[in-house]
Design an enzyme around this catalytic site. Structure first.
Site, PDB file in Angstrom:
ATOM      1  N   SER B 154       0.841  -1.193   0.000  1.00 19.81           N
ATOM      2  CA  SER B 154       0.000   0.000   0.000  1.00 19.81           C
ATOM      3  C   SER B 154       0.884   1.255   0.000  1.00 19.81           C
ATOM      4  O   SER B 154       1.769   1.383  -0.846  1.00 19.81           O
ATOM      5  CB  SER B 154      -0.939  -0.060   1.207  1.00 19.81           C
ATOM      6  OG  SER B 154      -1.907   0.933   1.155  1.00 19.81           O
ATOM      7  N   ASP B 319      -8.766  -6.465  -4.531  1.00 17.74           N
ATOM      8  CA  ASP B 319      -8.358  -5.166  -3.975  1.00 17.74           C
ATOM      9  C   ASP B 319      -8.928  -4.056  -4.865  1.00 17.74           C
ATOM     10  O   ASP B 319      -8.426  -3.809  -5.954  1.00 17.74           O
ATOM     11  CB  ASP B 319      -6.830  -5.103  -3.929  1.00 17.74           C
ATOM     12  CG  ASP B 319      -6.316  -3.830  -3.260  1.00 17.74           C
ATOM     13  OD1 ASP B 319      -7.111  -2.918  -2.985  1.00 17.74           O
ATOM     14  OD2 ASP B 319      -5.093  -3.766  -3.007  1.00 17.74           O
ATOM     15  N   HIS B 352      -8.005  -5.176  -0.106  1.00 16.91           N
ATOM     16  CA  HIS B 352      -6.703  -4.546   0.096  1.00 16.91           C
ATOM     17  C   HIS B 352      -5.948  -5.171   1.278  1.00 16.91           C
ATOM     18  O   HIS B 352      -4.726  -5.262   1.277  1.00 16.91           O
ATOM     19  CB  HIS B 352      -6.924  -3.046   0.331  1.00 16.91           C
ATOM     20  CG  HIS B 352      -5.667  -2.249   0.350  1.00 16.91           C
ATOM     21  ND1 HIS B 352      -4.769  -2.234  -0.692  1.00 16.91           N
ATOM     22  CD2 HIS B 352      -5.132  -1.420   1.282  1.00 16.91           C
ATOM     23  CE1 HIS B 352      -3.751  -1.438  -0.403  1.00 16.91           C
ATOM     24  NE2 HIS B 352      -3.953  -0.932   0.792  1.00 16.91           N
TER      25      HIS B 352
END
Lengths: 379, 379
Positions: B154, B319, B352
């Site tokens: 991320s 995601d 995610h």
């Protein structure tokens, strides 16, 4: 295509209902008002009435303007009028503000006859089923036994679907647009965040903010900003705003940097100045609770077993809030019951908002379907 | 597979840096602390160091526990340890809390030497580039000239990518996981709603809440609830909670009705009691601002022209916040530059959050890639 026009200048009306309404929650609303508008003329055999059900933040002002100087017409004006897809030369169209609303119908901000003060938190939680019940009474009041059609998008589509279950003999066609047979967990989660933003606003006062001369604007503003994200697709936001800076350079701070931030803040501020927070809570709960299959062990086909209406179901490819897959669930359940049903999956970039846009392909689908609804005589 | 274990009991350390750090914004941080942890042993030629970059709410406590009685280990403990994919028998692993953080490194809640009071709103806005700069100084401090690898998921992946641009000769491998070359408008919109929830909280006091003995908990709670929606996929939320009622029946109110609401409120409350709101604002801004292609007219390939590192890029099918399409953009730009790059698109249901989960397929990909990184000698 022939020329089309708006319905022009319209006036809202209010009907009072003194017969108590028993709600799904078990609570009873002793009496209530419904504010509504109509466009077009009810025909002699009263067979041309079309009910428009509104979504989360909508109301009875569906088409036309109250005065020539109004900046904007009603929220679905592009659909309704002489020569428009929902042609008021043929149809008598009814829009109403649902119970619990904040635009004239009885709701948290109206006066509780028992106390003489605003209902506030004491206004009951209303459901899609309760709305259909109240809408049926409005139809009675207008002398309409059977509706030619009930039309709605999003939460409005849930009401159209509920009509066919609650009153199979009173609705000939249901147009269920950008809707779903219930919310997904993600949808409910967005609603919960919005409600928590409102309910934890110090100016909420447990829903009795009217008496405190307060308004939970901060919470309502956050709720609306969040809503706008879910109404647009990622692609639509990208096309509309992308990463565009508002002032052409990065300022390294927490003011407005990107165009999109400016848009969200504007939408949030505007809504917080217009809409009632207690109504927002109730509208989102009505969305959460709608789940006709629940009483049938999750079997939507069983829930729709007594439906007699014909259907047009419409979904939009970029709608991630009420995705086409959800409309297909409705379709499948209707087909299981051998209902007459048309389905269109419209390629559109606008996300959930697409149902309000005058996309020509979409509008032609509605026009063609509505043209084939007979008014006068039988189908 | 051989037996694996945790790194065991660990201790955090703090390094002080007295050389001023010029930030991308133009502001200068006169001096600062970085809190970090290390696992494993730095080898003789210092060629086995791996830096872990944290995401929005992470910190330096990546693996192990501070005491046997700790309920939870560090946030990426499942990845790191003897025999684990990032094997501490071979690698010397460094985790740090980024500048602007709230877990030991200098940030808004630490003392501003100029005033003797907490920095609060006066702590500068920091960027991914600034973090990489400060991380390079930490490497200097530890006597490490070149990192065997930089790893991040991320926002952490953005730092890994930035390392290869800022210090092409100081990083041999970059593992960019569940990341993106910049945020989409929708991603930035979620960040903006979270920030507005915090900044409009009456207890925010323009960022100087410490002096008022206040904490903008409401806003931070809303921000975290919203975050959790975007970390999970709709399907994952459906599988985990669906429409399950907490107490088996509908109560028609605004308390917790659905399991999912209980989860969100719990996560929001927990986070609001632990995390610093000013840090949250800065972490989301760092995400917003990251956009290496911006200075190259949007051409990411040009931005990556001087990169020398080898890459592993990993994305997860479910995601929707950092979708596989965004990882493919990174891939394409690396391939345009004839970089050595491996790419895995992992089928995973967790959205995610998948990058933090010990999915065997995913972990094997990391294990295999990391096993082939030479330590000692040259590659």
């Amino acid at each position: 295509m022939s020329e089309t026009s708006s319905v022009g200048i319209v006036t809202a009306q209010t009907a009072h209902f003194s017969e108590p309404l028993k709600l799904k929650s078990g609570e009873v609303l002793p009496a209530y008002d419904l504010t509504y508008e109509t466009y077009g003329t009810l025909n002699a055999d009263k067979s041309n009435a079309v009910l428009i059900c509104h979504a989360l933040s909508g109301n009875h002002h569906v088409a036309g303007k109250y005065a020539e100087t109004d900046k904007y017409p009603g929220w679905w004006d592009n659909l309704i009028g002489p020569g428009r897809p929902l042609d008021t030369n043929r149809f008598f169209v009814i829009g109403l503000n649902n119970l619990g609303g904040c635009h004239g119908s009885s709701g948290p901000s109206s006066t509780n006859p028992a106390t003489g003060k605003p209902w506030g938190a004491d206004f009951p939680v209303v459901t899609v089923e309760d709305w259909v019940e109240s809408q049926a009474r409005l139809a009675d009041y207008l002398g309409i036994d059977q509706l030619a059609a009930v039309i709605g998008g999003s939460l409005g589509g849930m009401q159209a679907l509920q009509w066919t279950m609650s009153y199979p003999d009173r609705v000939r066609h249901a147009l269920v647009i950008a809707s779903a047979p219930n919310l997904t967990a993600q949808n409910m989660a967005f609603n919960e965040v919005a409600r928590q933003a409102i309910m934890t606003d110090p100016e909420f006062y447990d829903g009795h903010y009217y008496e405190h001369g307060a308004v939970p604007r901060r919470g309502l503003r956050i709720a609306r900003m969040l809503g706008h994200i879910t109404y647009l697709s990622d692609d639509a936001m990208g096309a509309k705003f992308g990463r565009k800076l508002r002032d052409g350079e990065i300022k390294y701070g927490f003011g407005v940097e990107f165009e999109m931030e400016s848009y969200l803040r504007y939408q949030g501020d505007k809504f917080a100045g217009e809409f009632d927070a207690n109504t927002y809570l109730r509208m989102t709960r009505a969305l959460d609770y709608f789940d006709p299959a629940l009483e049938y062990g999750g079997n939507l086909s069983a829930a729709l077993a007594n439906v007699k209406a014909r259907f047009l179901v419409v979904s939009f490819t970029s709608d991630w809030r009420f995705s086409p897959a959800r409309s297909r669930e409705i379709m499948k359940a209707l087909l299981d019951n051998e209902c007459s049903v048309s389905y269109a999956e419209v390629t559109a970039a606008h996300g959930h908002d697409a149902f309000l846009m005058p996309d020509p392909h979409y509008h032609n689908i509605l026009r063609n379907y509505l043209q084939n609804i007979r008014t006068g005589g039988t189908e």
